[in-house]
Design a protein around this motif. Structure first.
Motif, mmCIF file in Angstrom:
data_model
loop_
_atom_site.group_PDB
_atom_site.id
_atom_site.type_symbol
_atom_site.label_atom_id
_atom_site.label_comp_id
_atom_site.label_asym_id
_atom_site.label_seq_id
_atom_site.Cartn_x
_atom_site.Cartn_y
_atom_site.Cartn_z
ATOM 1 N N SER A 175 0.818 -1.212 0.000
ATOM 2 C CA SER A 175 0.000 0.000 0.000
ATOM 3 C C SER A 175 0.851 1.261 0.000
ATOM 4 O O SER A 175 0.330 2.376 -0.068
ATOM 5 C CB SER A 175 -0.922 0.010 1.229
ATOM 6 N N SER A 424 -1.979 -4.674 1.811
ATOM 7 C CA SER A 424 -2.950 -4.637 2.909
ATOM 8 C C SER A 424 -3.493 -3.226 3.053
ATOM 9 O O SER A 424 -2.813 -2.246 2.764
ATOM 10 C CB SER A 424 -2.305 -5.087 4.222
ATOM 11 N N SER A 425 -4.735 -3.152 3.471
ATOM 12 C CA SER A 425 -5.402 -1.876 3.716
ATOM 13 C C SER A 425 -6.370 -2.106 4.867
ATOM 14 O O SER A 425 -6.655 -3.253 5.222
ATOM 15 C CB SER A 425 -6.135 -1.394 2.459
ATOM 16 N N SER A 428 -8.825 -5.171 5.053
ATOM 17 C CA SER A 428 -8.561 -6.127 3.978
ATOM 18 C C SER A 428 -8.332 -7.519 4.560
ATOM 19 O O SER A 428 -8.115 -7.696 5.755
ATOM 20 C CB SER A 428 -7.358 -5.687 3.149
ATOM 21 N N ASN A 429 -8.334 -8.519 3.674
ATOM 22 C CA ASN A 429 -8.248 -9.911 4.117
ATOM 23 C C ASN A 429 -7.330 -10.689 3.187
ATOM 24 O O ASN A 429 -7.771 -11.494 2.359
ATOM 25 C CB ASN A 429 -9.643 -10.542 4.159
ATOM 26 N N TRP A 433 -9.739 -10.167 -0.168
ATOM 27 C CA TRP A 433 -10.168 -8.830 -0.585
ATOM 28 C C TRP A 433 -9.180 -7.803 -0.066
ATOM 29 O O TRP A 433 -8.728 -7.836 1.070
ATOM 30 C CB TRP A 433 -11.596 -8.510 -0.176
ATOM 31 N N TYR A 434 -8.809 -6.902 -0.963
ATOM 32 C CA TYR A 434 -7.805 -5.886 -0.651
ATOM 33 C C TYR A 434 -7.895 -4.776 -1.688
ATOM 34 O O TYR A 434 -8.574 -4.913 -2.724
ATOM 35 C CB TYR A 434 -6.392 -6.496 -0.646
ATOM 36 N N SER A 435 -7.207 -3.675 -1.438
ATOM 37 C CA SER A 435 -7.198 -2.557 -2.383
ATOM 38 C C SER A 435 -5.860 -1.838 -2.307
ATOM 39 O O SER A 435 -5.127 -1.954 -1.320
ATOM 40 C CB SER A 435 -8.343 -1.580 -2.091
ATOM 41 N N VAL A 444 -9.454 -2.397 -6.600
ATOM 42 C CA VAL A 444 -10.132 -3.124 -5.533
ATOM 43 C C VAL A 444 -10.319 -4.562 -5.993
ATOM 44 O O VAL A 444 -10.848 -4.807 -7.080
ATOM 45 C CB VAL A 444 -11.504 -2.507 -5.204
ATOM 46 N N GLN A 458 -17.538 -8.547 3.975
ATOM 47 C CA GLN A 458 -16.880 -8.084 2.751
ATOM 48 C C GLN A 458 -17.624 -6.905 2.138
ATOM 49 O O GLN A 458 -16.995 -5.957 1.648
ATOM 50 C CB GLN A 458 -16.765 -9.227 1.737
ATOM 51 N N TRP A 461 -16.842 -3.762 4.057
ATOM 52 C CA TRP A 461 -15.486 -3.305 3.729
ATOM 53 C C TRP A 461 -15.451 -2.638 2.356
ATOM 54 O O TRP A 461 -14.804 -1.596 2.180
ATOM 55 C CB TRP A 461 -14.522 -4.492 3.753
ATOM 56 N N ASP A 465 -14.257 1.144 1.650
ATOM 57 C CA ASP A 465 -13.076 1.386 0.818
ATOM 58 C C ASP A 465 -13.405 2.333 -0.328
ATOM 59 O O ASP A 465 -12.669 3.300 -0.582
ATOM 60 C CB ASP A 465 -12.548 0.062 0.274
#
Length: 681
Positions: A175, A424-425, A428-429, A433-435, A444, A458, A461, A465
């Protein structure tokens, strides 16, 4: 005995000779002379001399069913394996390259096999001879009989520089644009201080200017899997991944060329990787800010469903080579694989081959992934031993979906979660799922294998996000997952259609609310591009464009498409999606075929930027309590009704105009508000 080698390769090949000896009762034995050393990724040539003594062998020896099979495992002494017939990791038809003469004795056979991949174990080649059934020792694999080495100790094939060789290197962004992850595998060398070493390419390479970052380690075992095939400890199924090391290069200058190497030791023969290079992430401040992203899904390690098809005949190397050429010709910021990544399906050696194929690209450009059904879907619930790396205690199996088919064959995403380290954000997982940002694009990644209905973890989140995106610096937003919301491939009894319909209900309002420009996915093995889609799922002039690009190398779909009002393009060929932004003015999409030609091109225009993103909870309203007095404010409802009436009237007008335009211009103007482009890749 014959000395053999692969021309035009730098492989260090020793002598491999197989002597086939036959007596009157067809004694099956061959002799393996000398250890064989093969460079990682190279082929080997196997040559044998045969001494047939009767006419029956001549017919057997030339049978098209004869095979050469490769076994790699701990010790690789597979002569007495009860599962020998099914434990090979590759096989080739001898008749494809057999040279044999009935008039000349002894006759000679040669087969060229490979590539050999360093999997931290030694390998052994076994010849399988066709038998007509009269052979009393025929006990394996139908009419094929293995011909074993007759030595006390088998001579084994060593690949590369052994288990300490760092392999499968792949970059990933974090990130923070001043950082870059590098992940690799080897045997456990933790006591030797594994690390990454890096420096600016244009800075002299003395020790003062070389930076170093130590690596952390992880791994997984057969017990971590959630079922068979992945949990079965056999050469063809579970294979220890070794130790998976990740180091983070820090204090990188933006958009700068760096060279780096990783591992342990002092050179490539005792634990260090070759020297690689990459360009650090771009800042948003570049004027005009731009990004170039390559997207695809449904890749695999070789492609093709023919059981004897050599992997080099598949489309996978072609697609990877296309991406590699693109990274050389023009700056590529990121490569993304949105699910069904390796199609390992529980077979550990497939992950090894996949990363071998990917490494030349992934050590130059960061590669990010999403999980698909072939990574994650499983049947049984986690136990004290088996684990779900996404944190679930019960698999997500909605009654309307087909997410319970066990497509991962027991992997339940453990190899994917451990082998890939994603940005990671907040909230996030991991890989699920992350961005993160790529220059002026906010990326995303979601998991369509997990609950994303309103109120789910989710979904909450995702809204948070998207609401946090600064559209002044990241005017473009791309959401990606494995399964599509829209795909019109013609199938019989398509169980994916209910999944599409539910994903539309869950995600279309969110995409519209936060002006998501593009949704990219796979799952269907085709290329499909839609018109812009609005919150109610209808075609609009300004909305989210959906692109399926499940064309990364797996077997292709039916090639037939149902006519749908939202479907603008459908292709069934291997290729990748190129996404290129130029400031805030345009996002160009190009579908590039394996021959590097643009088969579909379109330019997306900006969407209205949400000025004040609504703070909307997707959780169901609860009983009166703090912050909830049990009453409803109808102002929003009234305004919504008025806006809906105006919007319907506008849509009616637009549709009439588009109909007249299409009639007058022969359909040359698209109904999606985009401009077809023709540009070289």
């Amino acid at each position: 005995m014959a000395a053999v080698g692969q021309s035009n390769h730098r492989a260090v090949l020793a002598v491999l000779a197989i002597l086939l000896c036959y007596s009157v009762i067809h004694c099956k034995c061959f002799h393996l002379h000398g250890d064989v050393q093969v460079e990682n990724g190279r082929n080997a040539t196997v040559t044998w001399h045969s001494r047939p003594i009767d006419t029956e062998y001549l017919s057997l020896g030339e049978n098209e069913e004869d095979e050469v099979r490769l076994y790699c495992g701990e010790g690789s002494d597979v002569r007495y394996s009860k599962t020998l017939n099914d434990d090979h990791i590759a096989r080739w038809s001898v008749m494809d390259v057999l040279v044999i003469s009935k008039s000349t004795l002894p006759s000679v056979g040669t087969v060229n096999i490979g590539p050999f991949i360093n999997m931290r174990d030694k390998c052994q080649v076994i010849f399988w001879r066709y038998s007509n059934g009269s052979d009393p020792t025929r006990t394996h694999d139908g009419n094929l009989v293995p011909l074993f080495p007759n030595e006390e100790e088998p001579h084994l094939i060593t690949v590369g520089s052994g288990s300490v060789q760092p392999m499968q290197g792949h970059l990933a962004m974090t990130s923070d644009i001043s950082e870059m992850h590098i992940t690799w595998v080897s045997a456990d060398v933790s006591s030797r201080n594994p690390a990454v070493y890096y420096r600016q390419t244009d800075v002299p390479g003395d020790a003062i200017n070389i930076m170093m970052s130590s690596a952390s380690a992880t791994t997984y075992s057969a017990g971590d899997m959630c079922g068979s095939v992945a949990g079965e400890v056999e050469g063809k199924h579970f294979r220890s991944p070794g130790m998976i090391y990740t180091a983070t290069m820090t204090e990188l200058k933006p958009n700068t060329n760096y060279t780096y190497w990783y591992g342990t030791g002092t050179n490539t023969t005792n634990g260090l990787s070759p020297v690689h290079w990459f360009i650090s992430p771009k800042p948003t401040a570049v004027s005009p800010p731009s990004a170039r992203i390559i997207a695809l899904a449904d890749m695999g390690a070789w492609g093709g469903s023919k059981p004897k098809e050599p992997e080099w005949q598949s489309p996978i190397p072609v697609v990877v080579q296309s991406m590699l050429l693109a990274s050389e010709k023009k700056s590529v910021d990121l490569v993304t694989i949105y699910g069904d990544i390796s199609y390992a399906n529980g077979k550990g050696y497939v992950w090894e081959r996949f990363f071998y194929r990917l490494e030349p690209l992934a050590t130059r450009v960061p590669v990010h992934v999403a999980v698909g059904n072939h990574e994650y879907d499983y049947i049984s619930s986690p136990t004290k031993t088996h684990r779900d790396p996404s944190g679930l205690t019960t698999p997500y199996h909605p009654s309307w979906g087909n997410l319970d088919g066990g497509s991962s064959h027991g992997e339940c995403a453990v190899p994917t979660a451990e082998r890939f380290k994603m940005p990671s954000s907040p909230g996030s997982n991991g890989v699920f799922w992350y961005s993160h940002n790529v220059a002026n694009v906010h990326m995303v990644v979601i998991s369509t294998e997990h609950d994303i209905s309103p109120g789910s973890t989710q979904a909450r989140w995702l809204e948070q996000d998207l609401a946090s995106v600064n559209r002044n610096t990241q005017p473009w937003v791309i959401v990606a997952g494995h399964r599509p919301l829209y795909n019109n491939e013609k199938r019989t009894g398509d169980r994916d259609l209910p999944v599409q319909e539910h994903l539309r209900t869950f995600l279309n309002p969110v995409f519209s609310r936060y002006s998501v420009n593009l949704y990219v996915c796979g799952h269907y093995h085709n290329y499909v591009r839609t018109a812009p889609i609005g919150s109610d799922g209808g075609v609009v002039t300004k909305g989210t464009v959906h692109v399926t690009v499940g064309t990364g190398g797996a077997d292709l779909g039916s090639g037939q498409f149902n006519p749908m009002p939202w479907a603008l393009k459908g292709l069934t060929t291997h290729g990748l999606l190129s996404i290129k932004t130029e400031g805030a003015s345009s996002m160009m999409l190009q579908f590039i075929g394996s021959d590097m030609t643009a088969l579909d091109s379109v330019s997306l225009t900006p969407l209205p930027i949400p000025t004040t993103p609504p703070t909307r909870s997707t959780a169901p309203s609860g009983p009166p309590g703090p912050g909830n007095n049990g009453t409803k404010d109808n102002t929003g409802l009234i305004i919504g009704v008025v806006v809906a009436v105006v919007l319907l009237a506008s849509i009616g007008t637009i549709l009439v105009v588009l109909y007249l335009v299409r009639r007058g211009r022969g359909g040359a103007t698209t109904t999606d508000g985009t401009e077809p482009l023709q540009e070289d890749f």
